[in-house]
Design a protein around this motif. Sequence first.
Motif, short mmCIF file in Angstrom:
data_model
loop_
_atom_site.label_atom_id
_atom_site.label_comp_id
_atom_site.label_asym_id
_atom_site.label_seq_id
_atom_site.Cartn_x
_atom_site.Cartn_y
_atom_site.Cartn_z
N ARG A 25 0.81 -1.22 0.00
CA ARG A 25 0.00 0.00 0.00
C ARG A 25 0.85 1.27 0.00
NH1 ARG A 25 -5.27 1.32 1.81
NH2 ARG A 25 -5.46 3.33 2.89
N LYS B 196 0.93 4.57 -2.73
CA LYS B 196 0.76 5.99 -2.40
C LYS B 196 1.90 6.83 -2.97
CE LYS B 196 -2.92 4.98 -0.16
NZ LYS B 196 -4.26 5.33 -0.70
N ARG C 102 -1.16 9.40 4.19
CA ARG C 102 -1.84 8.85 3.02
C ARG C 102 -1.89 7.33 3.07
NH1 ARG C 102 -2.36 11.80 -1.90
NH2 ARG C 102 -2.38 14.02 -1.42
N SER D 3 -8.20 5.56 1.15
CA SER D 3 -7.81 6.18 -0.13
C SER D 3 -8.73 7.33 -0.52
CB SER D 3 -7.79 5.13 -1.24
OG SER D 3 -6.81 4.15 -0.98
N THR E 120 -7.69 11.11 -0.03
CA THR E 120 -6.79 11.86 -0.92
C THR E 120 -7.58 12.66 -1.96
OG1 THR E 120 -6.56 10.01 -2.47
CG2 THR E 120 -4.98 10.15 -0.64
#
Length: 466
Positions: free
Chosen positions: A83, A87, A189, A194, A197
């Motif tokens: 993950r 990002k 982040r 998600s 963002t």
Amino acid sequence: MSAPVTRQPPAGPENIREVPGAWPVLGHIVPMLRRPLEFLPAGARYGDVVKVRFGRLPVYVLTHPDAVREVLVPGDLDYKRGRIFEKLEPGLGRGLATVSGAEHRRLRRLLQPVFTRERLVGYASVMRDAAEGTAASWQDGQTLEADVAMNELALTALTRSLFRFTAGADTSRAIQNGMGCLCHGLLMRTVLPSVWTRVPTPGNVRFDRAMATMHRAVGDLIGTYRDAGEDRGDVLSALLAARDDNGDGLSVEEVHAQVMTLALTGIEAPGAVLGWLMYEIGRDPEVAERVHTEIDTVLEGRPPHFDDLPRLEYLDRVVTEVLRLHTPLVFMRRTLSEVRVGGAVVPAGAEVVYSPYLLHHDPRWFHDPLRFDPDRWLPENAARIPRGAFIPFAAGAYQCVGKLFATTELTMIAAVLCARWRMRPVPGVPVREIATALVRPDRLPMTVHRRDVGGHDGHGEHGARG
């Protein structure tokens, strides 16, 4: 002496212990963001593999060197990038730091010529010249923000290595601002959902603008290089010239992504480490005296060259100890199938965290881990440190391809600065670690004192480590 290695009994996903302190709905997001440097290392007491939750997302944290090696050394066989690397993709594109599997192996092969010994010798001279320019700009007795100064120096060294002739101040600043935004917001982040963002917060708006400006500047510069069609002895020239066994090179998008990756690893990380390096040398009179004496003995008053660096053995241990003590907080992998790691079964598609900071501060592997001790890296002492306990550049298939570039930069710049200056922290000003993607000082005011030809500054080696 390291404590005996202990292992926990096997556990399936449903029996892996969860770290206490989870909030309703949010899980461990709050403690992770509030006190990450305490939260992650504390998880080691609950097992070799423990579970935390980012909201509803379960994340498996590895706390034992053997478990970390089980994940990193096989590399892309059972795992892909996790993950945190996803990002990074808005800032880096699909480059060596973000892709997985066969795509990663292809790019890694293509990038090997960028880091040949011949090119490293050239990069080292660029790094030396950048450091000499910085050293020449200081005034005796001046107090400066060392973290800012070292980040600026890393920016200069990196951009001159990447783009030897044509990178202007606007391009350099666009890269620095973009990489700063990317690093500073990365932990948040990664931890938050998600969808966050896409919310037009001031931070997200600044991030999007910085990314757009950075990508536009680098894209224009790559176009200029491609039109010129000549090897200028820098990294971008090497990227454009790289060819695989079939004679195929990198696409424009791939070149762009590699430039972004090298900018991230060549500005933000070494800038932070150089700041810590000057701080640790400056606050310990014994360490400073040994560094200065070695530099004076090896260099005899002349500028350092690439072949001098292996002879600076104590400085190399100082750099290594800084990389241990002030190391990145967290990296991630994602399982491609159900795996057994650290005596536990982790399901397919799971996020797996390993933390260099956690491992490097664990008293089981490093005696008195908060103490700065370069001699723990003497061969007879380093041999007692378990494999996998020290991983500043990762390991296995995804180990940092620019590892030698990075250590060359740190040692070369430290040698230049310490040959001419003593740097001392300002008395009474505490320095605190703060965690973003990297572990940085919250502030780092230091005073510089000129050294004379004989290596003495007239101020003595008095003072206390603080």
